[in-house]
Design a protein around this motif. Structure first.
Motif, PDB file in Angstrom:
ATOM      1  N   TRP A 117       0.736  -1.140   0.000  1.00 37.48           N
ATOM      2  CA  TRP A 117      -0.052  -0.165  -0.006  1.00 37.48           C
ATOM      3  C   TRP A 117       0.772   1.157   0.125  1.00 37.48           C
ATOM      4  CZ3 TRP A 117       1.662   2.136   4.459  1.00 37.48           C
ATOM      5  CH2 TRP A 117       2.169   1.101   5.490  1.00 37.48           C
ATOM      6  N   LEU A 118       2.336   1.150   0.159  1.00 38.30           N
ATOM      7  CA  LEU A 118       3.091   2.331   0.308  1.00 38.30           C
ATOM      8  C   LEU A 118       4.050   2.369  -1.126  1.00 38.30           C
ATOM      9  CD1 LEU A 118       4.602   4.410   2.023  1.00 38.30           C
ATOM     10  CD2 LEU A 118       6.404   2.591   2.463  1.00 38.30           C
ATOM     11  N   THR A 119       3.760   3.726  -1.668  1.00 45.83           N
ATOM     12  CA  THR A 119       4.635   4.207  -2.768  1.00 45.83           C
ATOM     13  C   THR A 119       5.398   5.367  -2.381  1.00 45.83           C
ATOM     14  OG1 THR A 119       2.536   3.755  -4.118  1.00 45.83           O
ATOM     15  CG2 THR A 119       4.289   5.096  -5.194  1.00 45.83           C
ATOM     16  N   VAL A 120       6.771   5.161  -2.578  1.00 52.07           N
ATOM     17  CA  VAL A 120       7.586   6.083  -2.255  1.00 52.07           C
ATOM     18  C   VAL A 120       8.190   7.023  -3.483  1.00 52.07           C
ATOM     19  CG1 VAL A 120       9.875   6.509  -1.301  1.00 52.07           C
ATOM     20  CG2 VAL A 120       8.318   4.977  -0.241  1.00 52.07           C
ATOM     21  N   THR A 121       8.049   7.943  -3.574  1.00 52.99           N
ATOM     22  CA  THR A 121       8.928   8.722  -4.632  1.00 52.99           C
ATOM     23  C   THR A 121       9.597  10.016  -4.120  1.00 52.99           C
ATOM     24  OG1 THR A 121       6.380   9.067  -5.679  1.00 52.99           O
ATOM     25  CG2 THR A 121       8.087  10.326  -6.551  1.00 52.99           C
ATOM     26  N   VAL A 122      10.941   9.826  -4.810  1.00 50.23           N
ATOM     27  CA  VAL A 122      12.022  10.739  -4.403  1.00 50.23           C
ATOM     28  C   VAL A 122      12.054  12.008  -5.493  1.00 50.23           C
ATOM     29  CG1 VAL A 122      14.520  10.943  -3.922  1.00 50.23           C
ATOM     30  CG2 VAL A 122      13.325   8.953  -3.230  1.00 50.23           C
ATOM     31  N   ALA A 123      12.050  13.009  -4.990  1.00 47.62           N
ATOM     32  CA  ALA A 123      12.090  14.294  -5.835  1.00 47.62           C
ATOM     33  C   ALA A 123      13.521  15.064  -5.768  1.00 47.62           C
ATOM     34  CB  ALA A 123      11.042  15.334  -5.653  1.00 47.62           C
ATOM     35  N   VAL A 124      14.422  14.908  -6.473  1.00 46.21           N
ATOM     36  CA  VAL A 124      15.855  15.687  -6.641  1.00 46.21           C
ATOM     37  C   VAL A 124      15.727  17.252  -7.366  1.00 46.21           C
ATOM     38  CG1 VAL A 124      18.105  15.382  -6.923  1.00 46.21           C
ATOM     39  CG2 VAL A 124      16.540  13.450  -6.642  1.00 46.21           C
ATOM     40  N   SER A 125      15.815  18.044  -6.541  1.00 45.62           N
ATOM     41  CA  SER A 125      15.648  19.461  -7.127  1.00 45.62           C
ATOM     42  C   SER A 125      16.838  20.063  -7.841  1.00 45.62           C
ATOM     43  CB  SER A 125      15.297  20.527  -5.946  1.00 45.62           C
ATOM     44  OG  SER A 125      16.234  20.511  -4.818  1.00 45.62           O
ATOM     45  N   GLU A 126      18.445  19.781  -7.472  1.00 42.15           N
ATOM     46  CA  GLU A 126      19.138  20.484  -8.119  1.00 42.15           C
ATOM     47  C   GLU A 126      20.091  19.683  -8.883  1.00 42.15           C
ATOM     48  OE1 GLU A 126      21.536  22.557  -4.983  1.00 42.15           O
ATOM     49  OE2 GLU A 126      20.048  23.580  -4.277  1.00 42.15           O
ATOM     50  N   GLU A 127      19.683  18.280  -9.122  1.00 42.41           N
ATOM     51  CA  GLU A 127      20.519  17.553 -10.107  1.00 42.41           C
ATOM     52  C   GLU A 127      19.421  16.543 -10.634  1.00 42.41           C
ATOM     53  OE1 GLU A 127      23.669  15.785  -8.160  1.00 42.41           O
ATOM     54  OE2 GLU A 127      22.517  14.429  -7.031  1.00 42.41           O
ATOM     55  N   GLN A 128      19.732  16.142 -12.032  1.00 41.87           N
ATOM     56  CA  GLN A 128      19.294  14.989 -12.755  1.00 41.87           C
ATOM     57  C   GLN A 128      19.547  13.750 -12.045  1.00 41.87           C
ATOM     58  OE1 GLN A 128      16.713  15.132 -14.973  1.00 41.87           O
ATOM     59  NE2 GLN A 128      16.750  17.343 -15.762  1.00 41.87           N
ATOM     60  N   ALA A 129      18.729  13.045 -11.452  1.00 41.73           N
ATOM     61  CA  ALA A 129      19.317  11.828 -11.089  1.00 41.73           C
ATOM     62  C   ALA A 129      18.278  10.728 -11.917  1.00 41.73           C
ATOM     63  CB  ALA A 129      19.050  11.692  -9.653  1.00 41.73           C
ATOM     64  N   PRO A 130      19.025   9.577 -12.461  1.00 44.98           N
ATOM     65  CA  PRO A 130      18.464   8.450 -13.129  1.00 44.98           C
ATOM     66  C   PRO A 130      17.198   7.975 -12.342  1.00 44.98           C
ATOM     67  CG  PRO A 130      20.732   8.087 -12.722  1.00 44.98           C
ATOM     68  CD  PRO A 130      20.517   9.676 -12.221  1.00 44.98           C
ATOM     69  N   GLY A 131      16.122   7.627 -12.776  1.00 43.90           N
ATOM     70  CA  GLY A 131      15.061   6.924 -11.851  1.00 43.90           C
ATOM     71  C   GLY A 131      14.696   7.694 -10.791  1.00 43.90           C
ATOM     72  N   LEU A 132      14.845   8.873 -10.573  1.00 41.08           N
ATOM     73  CA  LEU A 132      13.950   9.750  -9.687  1.00 41.08           C
ATOM     74  C   LEU A 132      13.294  11.090 -10.262  1.00 41.08           C
ATOM     75  CD1 LEU A 132      17.018   9.708  -6.907  1.00 41.08           C
ATOM     76  CD2 LEU A 132      15.077   8.048  -7.237  1.00 41.08           C
ATOM     77  N   GLU A 133      12.436  11.628  -9.649  1.00 47.39           N
ATOM     78  CA  GLU A 133      11.833  12.579 -10.008  1.00 47.39           C
ATOM     79  C   GLU A 133      12.774  13.775 -10.195  1.00 47.39           C
ATOM     80  OE1 GLU A 133       8.541  13.063 -11.499  1.00 47.39           O
ATOM     81  OE2 GLU A 133       7.990  10.870 -11.194  1.00 47.39           O
ATOM     82  N   HIS A 134      12.570  14.802 -10.925  1.00 47.69           N
ATOM     83  CA  HIS A 134      13.097  15.898 -11.026  1.00 47.69           C
ATOM     84  C   HIS A 134      12.424  17.173 -10.555  1.00 47.69           C
ATOM     85  CE1 HIS A 134      16.270  18.823 -11.667  1.00 47.69           C
ATOM     86  NE2 HIS A 134      15.723  19.531 -12.495  1.00 47.69           N
ATOM     87  N   GLY A 135      12.815  18.201  -9.785  1.00 50.32           N
ATOM     88  CA  GLY A 135      12.192  19.369  -9.383  1.00 50.32           C
ATOM     89  C   GLY A 135      11.859  19.508  -7.806  1.00 50.32           C
ATOM     90  N   ASP A 136      11.415  20.737  -7.626  1.00 49.68           N
ATOM     91  CA  ASP A 136      11.023  20.890  -6.034  1.00 49.68           C
ATOM     92  C   ASP A 136       9.816  20.113  -5.763  1.00 49.68           C
ATOM     93  OD1 ASP A 136      12.842  22.982  -5.644  1.00 49.68           O
ATOM     94  OD2 ASP A 136      11.566  24.442  -6.263  1.00 49.68           O
ATOM     95  N   VAL A 137      10.012  19.636  -4.453  1.00 49.51           N
ATOM     96  CA  VAL A 137       8.986  18.362  -4.108  1.00 49.51           C
ATOM     97  C   VAL A 137       7.617  18.991  -4.215  1.00 49.51           C
ATOM     98  CG1 VAL A 137       9.247  19.086  -1.621  1.00 49.51           C
ATOM     99  CG2 VAL A 137       8.838  16.739  -2.366  1.00 49.51           C
ATOM    100  N   GLY A 138       7.320  20.076  -3.977  1.00 51.06           N
ATOM    101  CA  GLY A 138       5.974  20.693  -4.084  1.00 51.06           C
ATOM    102  C   GLY A 138       5.622  20.683  -5.332  1.00 51.06           C
ATOM    103  N   ASP A 139       6.237  20.984  -6.341  1.00 52.30           N
ATOM    104  CA  ASP A 139       5.992  20.673  -7.724  1.00 52.30           C
ATOM    105  C   ASP A 139       5.989  19.377  -8.289  1.00 52.30           C
ATOM    106  OD1 ASP A 139       6.266  23.150  -7.887  1.00 52.30           O
ATOM    107  OD2 ASP A 139       8.262  23.419  -8.595  1.00 52.30           O
ATOM    108  N   VAL A 140       6.722  18.288  -7.770  1.00 55.31           N
ATOM    109  CA  VAL A 140       6.396  16.958  -8.087  1.00 55.31           C
ATOM    110  C   VAL A 140       5.343  16.508  -7.661  1.00 55.31           C
ATOM    111  CG1 VAL A 140       7.499  14.806  -7.719  1.00 55.31           C
ATOM    112  CG2 VAL A 140       8.984  16.533  -8.028  1.00 55.31           C
TER     113      VAL A 140
END
Lengths: 392, 271
Positions: free
Chosen positions: A311-334
């Motif tokens: 039931w758990l989904t974890v999403t990671v948002a990285v704001s200052e660099e492009q990280a493969p496999g992770l969302e890019h941007g400020d966490v609020g925007d993501v």
């Protein structure tokens, strides 16, 4: 205690505007007034010095801020009394006992007299009465919880450095320390005596009482740097009673949206843990925001949780660099672009800018404010102010 | 050997806890086994006396404590501290506060700067590694292309040929490193030049030497300016790939090396 009866009994005799004017004159002296107050207190009652930290700078600010709040609400006992009760309960961990209150009252009166040329008998009598009432409420509140210890000694049983400035500590209180997931616990180390800082356990209460504490060393922060770089397994910390702020609505069975920044992850991980322990099924989305990928200090455990709980989904948002496999941007925007979240109950914890931005985006997404609970994790969280806010 | 209750507790001396713990009673006669009644009775008497004496003493002390407390209480309130004392302590506290604040602020600046440097260096290193890996990939692709395409599967190479290839690849790697270093140094010189133009005072001496060390293909690429890394990266990689043409291999081997490549390729083709 009944607030209204005091209101009526004191209202007739106490000249509240005169007291406010008198306090304003002392407050106008700026730092001089609390400086004078503490010097007077320590000279008349040297035994009280050990209740305070080496540096008194922040203490002075807080004292007059708190007194100012009390004076401002002195004619609104309904709101003042709960604040004083909380203050009284919270002062137990500092080692404050009933005998200290008259000493503080005497020095307070001496200070108010010192900075006011119009001081007179009437003012002295009013302040004495007001202070006695304040002290009575605080002492009574402290006595009400006399069955629980003023603080809990807790041994550090695990200390793991994650990256250059973060550590995950596991501490075990000697006697059970009850708390609810999302609450904060104040903490003191012998390395920095009398400096209490708030941290949130990253787990729901466990049968062995163990707490997971996430600490980021703030540059120049005396307690956090000591906790990350100096404290080790076997050391004993003192923990204060829990303070609620970020709270899960116990009646609600809505699906959850948890948004974390920095060590704001800790209370939200505790929420995930509590959902895992309760049988009511609800979906949980945890979005973790970091500036850079290597700031994600709890990655392994997040992966484990996600694997254990369908039931758990974890999403990671990285704001200052492009990280493969992770969302890019400020966490609020993501968060905003991965919705919809309208039906959710949202909890947000992290640095001030991140929390404000995320809450704003969630409101834009149509989530009602009543279903958003947020806590700012700023450096140096010295304790709740009179409104119960945990952060400074 | 054993002292009897009578020996060790002569009348007049006070009974100590050790006396009670270590007391030994003599045996009676064979007809009456057990301790001697008289000795036990006498000892119990003494214990009783001692207890009574202690109780009396305690009561007396309690009275004295109460009297002293009352005396101290009468002398209240404590004398108010003089204004001089208060201001003296206030100044001392302020001094202490200032020292603590300075130490904290010093540590804040130090740690922030160190962290910033750490992140910058990490970033630079990452970019360098990325560029080198990509350049190596491109160079490898070029070698394969020059050699006439990928090796067909199932070719049996002799140990000698493989060794030859290893030696070649090692030389090639060395050349890559040398060329990359020269190129990066040239880039650095360019940055400094650009910086010097915008703030001439900041550059102590005009640097011309690195420019001469700059390899020929590089001038086409503009000097990277401070900005997002991905923008600078392709330029670097591209230029590095250009640098890594066969003619740029180690000294004296400029002619041999390509032949080795084609030789190796030919070998592969043949088999």
């Amino acid at each position: 205690m009944c607030a209204t009866s005091h209101d009526e009994s004191t209202g007739a005799s106490v000249d509240i505007p005169a007291m406010r004017a008198n306090f304003a004159r002392a407050a106008a002296a700026g730092d001089e007034a609390p400086l004078w107050f503490y010097a007077h207190l320590f000279l008349t009652h040297p035994e009280t010095r050990q209740l305070f930290p080496v540096s008194m700078a922040h203490q002075r600010d807080r004292l007059f801020a708190a007194l100012g709040d009390v004076v401002a609400r002195v004619d609104d006992l309904d709101s003042l009394v709960p604040i004083l009760q909380q203050l009284g309960r919270d002062h137990r961990k500092f080692g404050t006992v009933a005998e200290h209150y008259p000493a503080v009252g005497a020095s307070l009166l001496a200070t108010l007299e010192h900075f006011d040329e119009d001081w007179g008998e009437a003012l002295a009598a009013d302040w004495t009465a007001a202070y006695e009432l304040v002290a009575k409420v605080m002492v009574e509140a402290a006595d009400e919880v006399a069955d629980q210890p003023p603080w809990w000694d807790a041994e550090v049983v695990g200390h793991e450095r994650r990256g250059i400035d973060t550590a995950v500590l596991r501490v075990r209180p000697a006697t059970p320390l009850p708390f609810r997931p999302g609450e904060s616990i104040s903490l003191e180390t012998d390395l920095r005596p009398r400096l209490w800082r708030y941290y949130s356990p990253a787990n729901a209460p466990r049968s062995d009482g163990e707490l997971e504490i996430h600490v980021r060393a703030w540059p120049g922060g005396p307690v956090s740097t000591a906790l990350v770089h100096q404290v080790g397994v076997g050391d004993v910390l003192r923990l204060g009673p829990p303070v609620g702020h970020l709270a899960l609505d116990p009646e609600s069975d809505r699906d959850l949206l948890l948004v974390a920044g920095g060590t704001g992850l800790a209370p939200l991980k505790a929420v995930v843990d509590s959902v895992a322990r309760c049988d009511r099924a609800r979906r949980v989305d945890l979005v973790v925001g970091v500036r850079r990928e290597d700031h994600l200090y709890d990655r392994a455990d997040l992966a484990r949780l996600e694997q254990e709980h369908p039931w758990l989904t974890v999403t990671v948002a990285v704001s200052e660099e492009q990280a493969p496999g992770l969302e890019h941007g400020d966490v609020g925007d993501v968060v905003a672009r991965t919705g919809p979240w309208q039906s959710r109950e949202a909890l947000v914890a992290g640095p001030p800018a991140m929390v404000h931005h995320t809450v704003e985006r969630l409101l834009q997404c149509g989530l009602p404010r009543s279903r958003i609970s947020a806590e700012v994790f700023a450096p140096s969280r010295p304790g709740p102010d009179v409104d119960g806010k945990v952060t400074s | 050997m054993t002292m009897t209750a009578d020996d060790m507790t002569p009348r007049g001396r006070r009974l100590t806890p050790a006396d009670v713990r270590e007391v030994r009673f003599a045996r009676s006669t064979i007809l009456h086994p057990g301790y001697s009644d008289t000795e036990v009775d006498r000892f119990l008497d003494r214990v009783g006396e001692e207890l009574a004496r202690l109780h009396a003493e305690k009561a007396e002390l309690r009275d004295r404590v109460q009297a002293l407390r009352a005396q101290v209480g009468d002398e209240q309130p404590r004398e108010a501290p003089t204004a001089h004392a208060v201001s003296l302590l206030a100044v001392a506290q302020q001094t202490a506060d200032r020292y603590v604040a300075e130490a904290e602020s010093f540590s804040r600046v130090m740690v922030s700067e160190a962290q910033q440097q750490y992140e910058e260096q990490l970033q630079t290193a990452r970019e360098k590694v990325g560029a080198m890996i990509q350049a190596a990939h491109e160079a490898a692709a070029r070698i394969v292309a020059d050699g006439g395409g990928p090796a067909p599967a199932g070719d049996a190479r002799t140990a000698e040929e493989l060794q030859e290839q290893v030696a070649y690849l090692q030389a090639f790697g060395q050349a890559c490193r040398t060329q990359l270093r020269a190129y990066l140094e040239a880039l650095l010189a360019d940055v400094e030049q650009a910086w010097g133009r915008s703030d001439p005072a900041a550059v102590p001496v005009p640097r011309s030497a690195p420019r001469t060390a700059r390899p020929t293909p590089a001038p086409e690429s503009p000097p990277p300016v401070a900005g997002p890394a991905p923008a600078a990266e392709p330029t670097t990689v591209e230029a590095a790939a250009v640098l890594l043409g066969e003619q740029s291999l180690g000294p004296g081997s400029a002619d041999d090396a390509p032949r080795q490549v084609s030789g190796a390729g030919a070998t592969l083709d043949r088999s």
